[in-house]
Design a protein around this motif. Structure first.
Motif, PDB file in Angstrom:
ATOM      1  N   LEU A   1     -10.273   8.905   1.784  1.00 40.41           N
ATOM      2  CA  LEU A   1      -9.707   9.164   0.456  1.00 40.41           C
ATOM      3  C   LEU A   1     -10.173   8.103  -0.538  1.00 40.41           C
ATOM      4  O   LEU A   1     -10.575   8.420  -1.661  1.00 40.41           O
ATOM      5  N   TYR A   2     -10.115   6.854  -0.093  1.00 46.35           N
ATOM      6  CA  TYR A   2     -10.521   5.753  -0.967  1.00 46.35           C
ATOM      7  C   TYR A   2     -11.970   5.940  -1.415  1.00 46.35           C
ATOM      8  O   TYR A   2     -12.314   5.750  -2.576  1.00 46.35           O
ATOM      9  N   LYS A   3     -12.818   6.330  -0.478  1.00 44.09           N
ATOM     10  CA  LYS A   3     -14.245   6.463  -0.793  1.00 44.09           C
ATOM     11  C   LYS A   3     -14.549   7.700  -1.628  1.00 44.09           C
ATOM     12  O   LYS A   3     -15.329   7.649  -2.577  1.00 44.09           O
TER      13      LYS A   3
ATOM     14  N   GLN B   1      -6.190   8.723 -11.236  1.00 49.29           N
ATOM     15  CA  GLN B   1      -4.953   8.189 -10.657  1.00 49.29           C
ATOM     16  C   GLN B   1      -5.153   7.802  -9.198  1.00 49.29           C
ATOM     17  O   GLN B   1      -4.664   6.773  -8.744  1.00 49.29           O
ATOM     18  N   LEU B   2      -5.909   8.608  -8.471  1.00 50.41           N
ATOM     19  CA  LEU B   2      -6.176   8.281  -7.071  1.00 50.41           C
ATOM     20  C   LEU B   2      -7.079   7.058  -6.942  1.00 50.41           C
ATOM     21  O   LEU B   2      -6.983   6.285  -5.998  1.00 50.41           O
ATOM     22  N   LYS B   3      -7.944   6.905  -7.932  1.00 48.52           N
ATOM     23  CA  LYS B   3      -8.879   5.786  -7.910  1.00 48.52           C
ATOM     24  C   LYS B   3      -8.147   4.456  -8.043  1.00 48.52           C
ATOM     25  O   LYS B   3      -8.649   3.417  -7.612  1.00 48.52           O
ATOM     26  N   GLY B   4      -6.965   4.511  -8.619  1.00 53.59           N
ATOM     27  CA  GLY B   4      -6.182   3.291  -8.784  1.00 53.59           C
ATOM     28  C   GLY B   4      -5.483   2.845  -7.506  1.00 53.59           C
ATOM     29  O   GLY B   4      -4.885   1.771  -7.461  1.00 53.59           O
ATOM     30  N   ALA B   5      -5.540   3.675  -6.464  1.00 51.35           N
ATOM     31  CA  ALA B   5      -4.818   3.366  -5.228  1.00 51.35           C
ATOM     32  C   ALA B   5      -5.714   2.653  -4.224  1.00 51.35           C
ATOM     33  O   ALA B   5      -6.922   2.881  -4.174  1.00 51.35           O
ATOM     34  N   SER B   6      -5.114   1.779  -3.425  1.00 55.08           N
ATOM     35  CA  SER B   6      -5.866   1.019  -2.412  1.00 55.08           C
ATOM     36  C   SER B   6      -5.865   1.754  -1.079  1.00 55.08           C
ATOM     37  O   SER B   6      -5.085   2.684  -0.863  1.00 55.08           O
ATOM     38  N   VAL B   7      -6.734   1.306  -0.171  1.00 51.55           N
ATOM     39  CA  VAL B   7      -6.744   1.856   1.186  1.00 51.55           C
ATOM     40  C   VAL B   7      -5.361   1.669   1.812  1.00 51.55           C
ATOM     41  O   VAL B   7      -4.839   2.571   2.486  1.00 51.55           O
ATOM     42  N   GLU B   8      -4.771   0.502   1.570  1.00 46.61           N
ATOM     43  CA  GLU B   8      -3.450   0.205   2.137  1.00 46.61           C
ATOM     44  C   GLU B   8      -2.406   1.215   1.656  1.00 46.61           C
ATOM     45  O   GLU B   8      -1.555   1.658   2.420  1.00 46.61           O
ATOM     46  N   PHE B   9      -2.504   1.582   0.384  1.00 43.62           N
ATOM     47  CA  PHE B   9      -1.563   2.576  -0.146  1.00 43.62           C
ATOM     48  C   PHE B   9      -1.666   3.885   0.624  1.00 43.62           C
ATOM     49  O   PHE B   9      -0.663   4.467   1.032  1.00 43.62           O
ATOM     50  N   PHE B  10      -2.898   4.350   0.831  1.00 44.32           N
ATOM     51  CA  PHE B  10      -3.080   5.618   1.542  1.00 44.32           C
ATOM     52  C   PHE B  10      -2.550   5.524   2.978  1.00 44.32           C
ATOM     53  O   PHE B  10      -2.044   6.491   3.533  1.00 44.32           O
ATOM     54  N   LYS B  11      -2.668   4.340   3.563  1.00 40.09           N
ATOM     55  CA  LYS B  11      -2.124   4.154   4.911  1.00 40.09           C
ATOM     56  C   LYS B  11      -0.594   4.178   4.872  1.00 40.09           C
ATOM     57  O   LYS B  11       0.045   4.762   5.743  1.00 40.09           O
ATOM     58  N   GLU B  12      -0.032   3.561   3.844  1.00 40.06           N
ATOM     59  CA  GLU B  12       1.430   3.503   3.740  1.00 40.06           C
ATOM     60  C   GLU B  12       2.060   4.889   3.623  1.00 40.06           C
ATOM     61  O   GLU B  12       3.156   5.118   4.129  1.00 40.06           O
ATOM     62  N   ILE B  13       1.376   5.801   2.943  1.00 38.29           N
ATOM     63  CA  ILE B  13       1.977   7.129   2.814  1.00 38.29           C
ATOM     64  C   ILE B  13       1.672   8.008   4.031  1.00 38.29           C
ATOM     65  O   ILE B  13       2.029   9.181   4.052  1.00 38.29           O
ATOM     66  N   GLY B  14       1.016   7.437   5.039  1.00 35.70           N
ATOM     67  CA  GLY B  14       0.876   8.146   6.308  1.00 35.70           C
ATOM     68  C   GLY B  14      -0.457   8.816   6.545  1.00 35.70           C
ATOM     69  O   GLY B  14      -0.603   9.584   7.487  1.00 35.70           O
ATOM     70  N   ALA B  15      -1.452   8.494   5.711  1.00 36.92           N
ATOM     71  CA  ALA B  15      -2.751   9.166   5.849  1.00 36.92           C
ATOM     72  C   ALA B  15      -3.507   8.721   7.102  1.00 36.92           C
ATOM     73  O   ALA B  15      -4.462   9.369   7.510  1.00 36.92           O
ATOM     74  N   GLY B  16      -3.072   7.617   7.703  1.00 42.35           N
ATOM     75  CA  GLY B  16      -3.739   7.146   8.917  1.00 42.35           C
ATOM     76  C   GLY B  16      -5.178   6.762   8.646  1.00 42.35           C
ATOM     77  O   GLY B  16      -5.500   6.195   7.605  1.00 42.35           O
TER      78      GLY B  16
END
Length: 279
Positions: A172-174, A151-166
DNA sequence: TTCCAGGTGCATA
DNA sequence: TATGCACATGGA
């Protein structure tokens, strides 16, 4: 500490070695909620509701055996505290956090959670992880499971930024692409040093996060995660005024040497009391 | 406004 | 091997 296990509950008798507030709020875990009269603890795709009783605690869950292990109920914390109390600097911290137990958390969730934790504060870590659950995790009854690697693999770098991961978005993406579903379990058989090196080779994992995964995920006690609070503690108790403060790697070495196979426990008592400004 | 939070990755010497 | 810096974000 005595307890009994039923089909959908665990009942704990006695409170001296189990304090749910201390266990969940001592900084080792981020997926829980205080509901006023109880705590909800989430681990991977499972949930437990923990309520204080006159005798101890009642843990309501569909997975009592899982949470028996999660709360490390088979370990005798009275004995651990007795041994560690012989170290003068641990006397107060143990008294302050005497109900702490080191949780045995889900490996993958621990890995992702502590990547998010780097150079971050606990409130924000919790917020980011809750968004991860709600946006990517599977619905299980009335809550969302922690997302799987797929499920995490389906997410983009932009997604992780949007939820506040900075800037941790890249990590996370890697990292979900560097391991497969069996990797973390296969590493169980390695000794602590080799396992630590494997973890450090992953994206977003350095010495400190690796030690947290070793302690809270793999249940290794011969590690001593050194973060800003432990560094403050070390300066306070181990360095005289004029003395130069050693780097974190050296601090870690010294502390593991001192506390040996009980390092993980010692670390958590010290971390909790330092962060609560109770030492 | 500046500092800090459960640090890591990368360049440089 | 060791040191220094950039990196998002929000609360104090």
């Amino acid at each position: 500490m005595n307890y009994v296990i039923g089909k959908d509950y665990i009942e704990i008798f006695g409170k001296e070695d189990f304090d749910i507030k201390e266990i969940l709020e001592c900084g080792q875990v981020f997926s829980y909620k205080f509901m006023g009269d109880c705590y909800l603890a989430y681990s991977a795709d499972k949930k437990a509701k923990v309520t204080e009783t006159s005798l101890g605690y009642i843990i309501k869950t569909n997975h009592p055996n899982y949470f028996e292990n999660y709360f490390d109920l088979k370990t005798d914390y009275g004995k651990i505290k007795e041994t560690l109390s012989k170290f003068p600097i641990l006397k107060k911290p143990i008294d302050f956090g005497k109900g702490i137990r080191i949780l045995k958390q889900n490996l993958f969730e621990t890995l992702i959670s502590f990547i998010v934790s780097a150079n971050n504060n606990i409130k924000r870590i919790q917020m980011i992880l809750e968004r991860l659950r709600e946006k990517l995790g599977s619905k299980v009854g009335d809550f969302y499971a922690f997302p799987t690697r797929e499920q995490l693999k389906g997410a983009s770098v932009e997604f992780f930024k949007e939820i506040g991961a900075g800037y941790r978005a890249d990590y996370l993406y890697k990292v979900v692409r560097q391991i497969d579903d069996n990797t973390l379990n296969e590493w169980q058989k390695l000794d602590t040093k080799d396992l630590r090196n494997k973890l450090i080779s992953l994206s977003g994992i350095g010495p400190k996060v690796a030690d947290c995964v070793l302690l809270f995920g793999y249940g290794r006690q011969d590690v001593f995660p050194v973060d800003t609070w432990i560094e403050k503690m070390y300066v306070k108790f181990y360095c005289s005024n004029s003395q130069i403060v050693p780097n974190r790697e050296k601090i870690r070495e010294n502390l593991v040497k001192e506390f040996g196979n009980l390092s993980g426990y010692a670390q958590q008592y010290l971390f909790y009391s330092m962060r609560s400004r109770e030492v």
